[in-house]
Structures are given as structure tokens and as C-alpha cells.
Design a protein around this motif. Structure first.
Motif, PDB file in Angstrom:
ATOM      1  N   UNK A   1     134.845  98.726  15.041  1.00  0.00           N
ATOM      2  CA  UNK A   1     135.531  98.567  13.705  1.00  0.00           C
ATOM      3  C   UNK A   1     137.032  99.401  13.886  1.00  0.00           C
ATOM      4  N   UNK A   2     138.026  98.680  13.078  1.00  0.00           N
ATOM      5  CA  UNK A   2     139.035  99.617  13.167  1.00  0.00           C
ATOM      6  C   UNK A   2     139.602  99.154  11.700  1.00  0.00           C
TER       7      UNK A   2
ATOM      8  N   UNK B   1     149.661 101.509   9.736  1.00  0.00           N
ATOM      9  CA  UNK B   1     149.013 102.731  10.709  1.00  0.00           C
ATOM     10  C   UNK B   1     147.702 102.403  10.679  1.00  0.00           C
ATOM     11  N   UNK B   2     146.698 102.639  12.008  1.00  0.00           N
ATOM     12  CA  UNK B   2     145.435 102.598  11.962  1.00  0.00           C
ATOM     13  C   UNK B   2     144.705 103.906  11.688  1.00  0.00           C
ATOM     14  N   UNK B   3     143.728 103.958  10.945  1.00  0.00           N
ATOM     15  CA  UNK B   3     143.197 105.062  10.604  1.00  0.00           C
ATOM     16  C   UNK B   3     142.574 105.886  11.901  1.00  0.00           C
TER      17      UNK B   3
ATOM     18  N   UNK C   1     140.466 112.553   8.696  1.00  0.00           N
ATOM     19  CA  UNK C   1     139.147 113.084   9.072  1.00  0.00           C
ATOM     20  C   UNK C   1     138.083 112.845   7.856  1.00  0.00           C
ATOM     21  N   UNK C   2     138.438 112.850   6.728  1.00  0.00           N
ATOM     22  CA  UNK C   2     137.323 112.665   5.523  1.00  0.00           C
ATOM     23  C   UNK C   2     136.953 110.999   5.409  1.00  0.00           C
ATOM     24  N   UNK C   3     138.038 110.361   5.509  1.00  0.00           N
ATOM     25  CA  UNK C   3     137.990 108.623   5.380  1.00  0.00           C
ATOM     26  C   UNK C   3     137.215 108.152   6.739  1.00  0.00           C
ATOM     27  N   UNK C   4     137.852 108.807   7.895  1.00  0.00           N
ATOM     28  CA  UNK C   4     137.032 108.421   9.123  1.00  0.00           C
ATOM     29  C   UNK C   4     135.743 108.614   9.010  1.00  0.00           C
ATOM     30  N   UNK C   5     135.211 109.930   8.521  1.00  0.00           N
ATOM     31  CA  UNK C   5     133.849 110.192   8.461  1.00  0.00           C
ATOM     32  C   UNK C   5     132.962 109.167   7.886  1.00  0.00           C
TER      33      UNK C   5
END
Length: 220
Positions: free
Chosen positions: A105-106, A112-114, A120-124
């Protein structure tokens, strides 16, 4: 009894699943827009049919337009509470080899891509969402395998029933044959007695005829 074995087998399968976590990694994966650093879930016991179904369901939860381009799944202008009111584009890809099935998943945040460094918060949060998707895909894959094996088992049990029926039929044939043999033997015994009696009667009759002939010779 076979149904009990099947249930035990299902319990064992899910026990193995819960003892084996979905392996999560960051990997460089090639998408239509280039190679991107993706969140990847390795699906234990993965079956493509089940994984695809779960993936489509997962992407619909992003509340955007879901499209499939080649081997790539996309959510256009999706929304999720992870990103607040912002729209995002989500790209997913099933990576299948002989030994494993993974889903990458991306997330395109609009230009721009996460990444785990910048977001960090959204990515987690997305990481945990993908992990949950991986677990549901593994469960669905096992359920699909159980369903397929259940159909095979049902066919086997049907064949077993047919074989048992054929055995019982043959036993009855033997039973009927034995009865016929016994009946024939009794008939033979009765007829043997009748034959012996008849032979004695014939012997006596021949003797009587011989006596008549002997008496005839005595007449002068």
C-alpha cells in the motif's frame, strides 16, 4: 465423526493463524507512477481469491472511487479519518510468489507520498490498518481453504456411503446365496431319500417280474 475432525482441523488452522502474526515491512515496490516505499503485509496462508475480495472491501472503506488498472488497485479521492478532511489517493498491489502473497500500500497525499519520516502519526495509523487488513485476509484465506476441503470431504463421504452400500448389497447376495444353497441341500437330501426308495421299489418290481417269468417256465 468426520465432521468432528473437520471442526478440530478448523480450530487448529485458526490457532496456527493467531500464533503467526501478519508480517509487516517497508519495501520499495514498483507502481504505475514509479517505485515507491510501501507498507507491505505478508498474508499467512494467503489465497489470492480471498485476498482480492478482502482488498476490494478494504479499499471501499476509503470512500473514494475504486478502479483497477492492470495488477494495481487504486482509490481516487478517498477519505479516511486518519487524514482528517483531506482527500488522498491510495494505491495497492498484490505481490504473489510460489511461497507467499503480500499486499503493498502507498498513499498519495496530493503531490507527495506519505512516509514514516514526514508523516509518522498517519503512517503508523495506516500501518495498523494494513496489518488489520492482513489478518482479515489470512482468516478469509483459511475459511476459503476449509470450504474447499469441506466440499472434498463431502464428496469423499458420499463415495464412502456408496462403498458401504455396495458392501451391504454383496453381503445380502452372499446371505441369499447361502440360503439357496441350504434350500438346495435340503431338496437334495429329500430327493436322495425318494431316489433310494424308488430304486428299492424298482428292484422289488424286477424281482417280481423275474418270479413271474420263472413261474411261466414251470408250466407244461
Amino acid at each position: 465423526m468426520r465432521t468432528l475432525f473437520l471442526i478440530v482441523g478448523m480450530c487448529c488452522s485458526f490457532s496456527v493463524l493467531f500464533g503467526q502474526e501478519v508480517k509487516m515491512t517497508d519495501e520499495a515496490v514498483s507502481f504505475s507512477m514509479g517505485v515507491k516505499n510501501a507498507i507491505v503485509a505478508n498474508i499467512p496462508f494467503g489465497k489470492r481469491e480471498a485476498v482480492e475480495k478482502q482488498l476490494k472491501s478494504e479499499l471501499k472503506s476509503w470512500k473514494g472511487k475504486v478502479v483497477v488498472v492492470g495488477d494495481e488497485y487504486q482509490v481516487v479521492q478517498g477519505k479516511n479519518k486518519i487524514f482528517g478532511e483531506s482527500h488522498v489517493n491510495v494505491y495497492a498491489k498484490i505481490i504473489e510468489t510460489v511461497d507467499e502473497i503480500k499486499v503493498a500500500f502507498v498513499v498519495d497525499k496530493g503531490g507527495r507520498f506519505m512516509t514514516n519520516i514526514e508523516d509518522p502519526v498517519e503512517y503508523k495509523a495506516v500501518w495498523e490498518k494494513v496489518k488489520k487488513f492482513g489478518a482479515s485476509s489470512a482468516s478469509a484465506s483459511i475459511a476459503l481453504a476449509v470450504d474447499a476441503d469441506s466440499k472434498i470431504l463431502k464428496s469423499m463421504e458420499k463415495e464412502e456411503k456408496k462403498i458401504k452400500s455396495e458392501i451391504e448389497s454383496s453381503k445380502k447376495d452372499i446371505e441369499n446365496s447361502q440360503k439357496k444353497i441350504e434350500q438346495s441341500q435340503k431338496k437334495i437330501d429329500v430327493k436322495q431319500q425318494e431316489l433310494t426308495k424308488k430304486q428299492e421299489e424298482i428292484k422289488a418290481q424286477n424281482l417280481q417280474i423275474s418270479n413271474h417269468k420263472s413261474n411261466a417256465k414251470k408250466i407244461k
